[in-house]
Design a protein around this motif. Structure first.
Motif, PDB file in Angstrom:
ATOM      1  N   ALA A 199       0.826  -1.211   0.000  1.00  0.00           N
ATOM      2  CA  ALA A 199       0.000   0.000   0.000  1.00  0.00           C
ATOM      3  C   ALA A 199       0.861   1.262   0.000  1.00  0.00           C
ATOM      4  N   THR A 200       0.510   2.222  -0.842  1.00  0.00           N
ATOM      5  CA  THR A 200       1.214   3.503  -0.881  1.00  0.00           C
ATOM      6  C   THR A 200       0.320   4.650  -0.436  1.00  0.00           C
ATOM      7  N   ASP A 201      -0.996   4.500  -0.619  1.00  0.00           N
ATOM      8  CA  ASP A 201      -1.945   5.486  -0.108  1.00  0.00           C
ATOM      9  C   ASP A 201      -2.362   5.024   1.290  1.00  0.00           C
ATOM     10  N   LEU A 202      -1.838   5.666   2.305  1.00  0.00           N
ATOM     11  CA  LEU A 202      -2.054   5.214   3.668  1.00  0.00           C
ATOM     12  C   LEU A 202      -3.085   6.040   4.422  1.00  0.00           C
ATOM     13  N   THR A 203      -3.702   6.997   3.739  1.00  0.00           N
ATOM     14  CA  THR A 203      -4.723   7.829   4.378  1.00  0.00           C
ATOM     15  C   THR A 203      -5.900   7.016   4.908  1.00  0.00           C
ATOM     16  N   PRO A 204      -6.420   6.023   4.168  1.00  0.00           N
ATOM     17  CA  PRO A 204      -7.545   5.246   4.696  1.00  0.00           C
ATOM     18  C   PRO A 204      -7.213   4.543   6.015  1.00  0.00           C
ATOM     19  N   PHE A 205      -5.989   4.107   6.175  1.00  0.00           N
ATOM     20  CA  PHE A 205      -5.603   3.405   7.398  1.00  0.00           C
ATOM     21  C   PHE A 205      -5.461   4.382   8.562  1.00  0.00           C
ATOM     22  N   ALA A 206      -4.979   5.570   8.261  1.00  0.00           N
ATOM     23  CA  ALA A 206      -4.907   6.607   9.293  1.00  0.00           C
ATOM     24  C   ALA A 206      -6.312   6.977   9.766  1.00  0.00           C
ATOM     25  N   ARG A 207      -7.242   7.083   8.822  1.00  0.00           N
ATOM     26  CA  ARG A 207      -8.626   7.398   9.178  1.00  0.00           C
ATOM     27  C   ARG A 207      -9.236   6.300  10.041  1.00  0.00           C
ATOM     28  N   GLN A 208      -8.933   5.048   9.688  1.00  0.00           N
ATOM     29  CA  GLN A 208      -9.469   3.909  10.437  1.00  0.00           C
ATOM     30  C   GLN A 208      -8.965   3.922  11.877  1.00  0.00           C
ATOM     31  N   VAL A 209      -7.693   4.249  12.041  1.00  0.00           N
ATOM     32  CA  VAL A 209      -7.129   4.333  13.390  1.00  0.00           C
ATOM     33  C   VAL A 209      -7.860   5.403  14.197  1.00  0.00           C
ATOM     34  N   LYS A 210      -8.021   6.592  13.613  1.00  0.00           N
ATOM     35  CA  LYS A 210      -8.660   7.694  14.329  1.00  0.00           C
ATOM     36  C   LYS A 210     -10.103   7.365  14.675  1.00  0.00           C
ATOM     37  N   ALA A 211     -10.801   6.725  13.738  1.00  0.00           N
ATOM     38  CA  ALA A 211     -12.214   6.401  13.959  1.00  0.00           C
ATOM     39  C   ALA A 211     -12.400   5.451  15.133  1.00  0.00           C
ATOM     40  N   GLY A 212     -11.385   4.646  15.432  1.00  0.00           N
ATOM     41  CA  GLY A 212     -11.488   3.703  16.532  1.00  0.00           C
ATOM     42  C   GLY A 212     -11.381   4.348  17.901  1.00  0.00           C
ATOM     43  N   GLY A 213     -10.896   5.581  17.949  1.00  0.00           N
ATOM     44  CA  GLY A 213     -10.804   6.298  19.214  1.00  0.00           C
ATOM     45  C   GLY A 213      -9.927   5.655  20.266  1.00  0.00           C
ATOM     46  N   PRO A 214      -8.731   5.157  19.910  1.00  0.00           N
ATOM     47  CA  PRO A 214      -7.891   4.500  20.919  1.00  0.00           C
ATOM     48  C   PRO A 214      -7.239   5.497  21.880  1.00  0.00           C
ATOM     49  N   ASP A 215      -6.920   5.006  23.066  1.00  0.00           N
ATOM     50  CA  ASP A 215      -6.150   5.810  24.012  1.00  0.00           C
ATOM     51  C   ASP A 215      -4.689   5.867  23.597  1.00  0.00           C
ATOM     52  N   LEU A 216      -4.209   4.757  23.007  1.00  0.00           N
ATOM     53  CA  LEU A 216      -2.804   4.661  22.584  1.00  0.00           C
ATOM     54  C   LEU A 216      -2.735   4.030  21.210  1.00  0.00           C
ATOM     55  N   VAL A 217      -1.964   4.628  20.323  1.00  0.00           N
ATOM     56  CA  VAL A 217      -1.678   4.049  19.001  1.00  0.00           C
ATOM     57  C   VAL A 217      -0.224   3.623  19.000  1.00  0.00           C
ATOM     58  N   PHE A 218      -0.001   2.335  18.830  1.00  0.00           N
ATOM     59  CA  PHE A 218       1.349   1.776  18.820  1.00  0.00           C
ATOM     60  C   PHE A 218       1.742   1.502  17.375  1.00  0.00           C
ATOM     61  N   VAL A 219       2.688   2.264  16.853  1.00  0.00           N
ATOM     62  CA  VAL A 219       3.060   2.152  15.440  1.00  0.00           C
ATOM     63  C   VAL A 219       4.327   1.306  15.296  1.00  0.00           C
ATOM     64  N   ALA A 220       4.233   0.242  14.509  1.00  0.00           N
ATOM     65  CA  ALA A 220       5.382  -0.612  14.193  1.00  0.00           C
ATOM     66  C   ALA A 220       5.464  -0.691  12.676  1.00  0.00           C
ATOM     67  N   TRP A 221       6.324   0.109  12.101  1.00  0.00           N
ATOM     68  CA  TRP A 221       6.351   0.245  10.641  1.00  0.00           C
ATOM     69  C   TRP A 221       7.785   0.191  10.139  1.00  0.00           C
ATOM     70  N   ALA A 222       7.989  -0.508   9.045  1.00  0.00           N
ATOM     71  CA  ALA A 222       9.319  -0.588   8.450  1.00  0.00           C
ATOM     72  C   ALA A 222       9.207  -0.394   6.944  1.00  0.00           C
TER      73      ALA A 222
END
Length: 415
Positions: free
Chosen positions: A227-250
């Protein structure tokens, strides 16, 4: 490690499957570098007659981890000078280091180690790649030689056998540092944002094991590696309303990911946590960098300018190196080698092991301790922030997590 009445080293039980998976590469594992790399080294590993103890440094002088390898090796040489007070000797024994390049290949590492062991070497150090470390450790046990692994982060190295120690942190300590930023995990919502790959799934499993085990509800948003367009995934994270977002990306899409998260307002809506890798990675975060909390193994200055850290920074700088993420792992390994030789002489591996178990000492990061039960290296971990963007981004210390707060669970000794 505990010993039986006969003095043999007792092996702890193997790690659980979840622990083995824990956040491989969360801080992007490192390496070691050159000097006398490739030299075979003549003679035996220890000679009581001439007082020389030969140490094999097996690390990635070349290959994908070569940059990290240089950090480790620079730290080792600085640490050896520091721990021997510039003499290269301890307790009447001269320490001679022979370097071997494993190029990040377990087969090459094992071949080099066997060559050194065949010449009588009783001490081996190095290894930043987890796959290499997991091949080196059994070899050490089979041949009853002391092995001090480097930055290889896999939790499986801890407690793998009675002859293997580590001079760096492990993945479990990374996750516990992230958990410290969450506070009381009970009832909190955590989302792991990662790629849908072995690496990403391992991080999800690790966070579920550690933070989920403390009462958090852990979910995940996994993006296809292509995936190169990562905006949908960022939106999905925000919509979930988490207290903590743990990013593991390489990988090469990391700048696009951080841009998408920033544009979608994720750092403003939730606490976003990721690992702080080496200095070369700082520009990757762009404008989001100042809004993210970083769990950090080390960066120059994290130790608060203690005497040991200052000695390392000065020595590496004078030698033309640049201290970075894994420089302390090499420095600590040298301190451990000197301690082992001081108490165990040129060839008493059992005495070397005993000398390191439950040893508390001043390290680059502060006070550290080698846990006797499983040879975990208990050490402080850091929370940092990035000031500035691009090439001007610099880490600043926010808090220091004490070594006992981020200590992985102890592995009980085998019966």
């Amino acid at each position: 490690m505990r010993r039986s009445a006969t003095g043999t080293v007792r092996r702890p039980r193997s790690l659980s499957a979840v622990a083995v998976l824990a956040a491989a590469g969360l801080l992007l594992t490192g390496c070691t570098a050159a000097g006398k790399a490739g030299e075979d080294g003549a003679g035996s590993g220890g000679d009581a007659g001439n007082g020389t103890v030969k140490v094999g440094l097996v690390y990635s002088r070349t290959g994908l981890l070569a940059d990290y390898g240089k950090q480790y090796r620079d730290g080792f040489m600085a640490g050896l000078d520091y721990a021997t007070k510039g003499t290269g000797k301890v307790a009447g024994h001269r320490i001679e280091v022979t370097e071997q390049d494993d190029a990040g290949d377990p087969g090459k590492a094992v071949s080099a180690a066997k060559n050194l062991i065949g010449k009588g070497y009783k001490v081996l150090a190095g290894t930043t790649d987890s796959g290499v470390a997991l091949q080196m450790a059994p070899l050490a046990a089979q041949n009853k030689v002391l092995y001090i692994s480097g930055p290889a982060a896999t939790d499986a190295v801890t407690g793998i056998n009675g002859y293997t120690f580590r001079s760096g942190r492990q993945s479990y300590q990374d996750i516990l540092t992230a958990g410290a930023m969450l506070g009381d995990a009970k009832g909190k919502k955590v989302t792991v944002l990662a790629q849908d790959s072995t690496f990403g799934q391992a991080n999800v499993a690790a966070v579920k094991a550690v933070l989920g085990g403390r009462g958090a509800t852990v979910g995940s948003v996994l993006a296809p590696p292509s995936a190169t367009d990562l905006t949908p995934f960022a939106r999905q994270v925000k919509a979930g309303g988490p207290d903590l977002v743990f990013v593991a990306w390489a990988g090469s899409t990391a700048p696009a990911l951080w841009t998408a998260l920033d544009q979608q307002g994720v750092p403003a809506a939730s606490k976003v946590v990721t690992g702080l890798a080496g200095a070369a990675s700082y520009p990757v975060f762009g404008d989001a960098g100042a809004k993210v909390s970083f769990l950090a193994h080390y960066f120059p200055g994290a130790g608060g300018g203690n005497a040991v850290e200052k000695a390392m920074l000065d020595a590496v700088g004078k030698a033309g190196g640049t201290p970075d993420l894994f420089t302390p792992d090499g420095f600590t390994a040298a301190q451990m080698v000197v301690r082992a030789v001081e108490k165990g002489g040129s060839g008493d591996t059992g005495a070397m092991v005993k000398a390191l178990e439950d040893w508390t000492f001043d390290g680059v990061k502060g006070k550290v301790r080698v846990r006797a039960e499983d040879h975990a290296l208990l050490q402080p971990m850091f929370v940092a922030k990035l000031d500035g963007t691009g090439s001007g981004a610099k880490p600043q210390l926010v808090t220091t997590e004490p070594m006992d707060t981020v200590a992985p669970p102890a592995k009980p000794a085998a019966g």
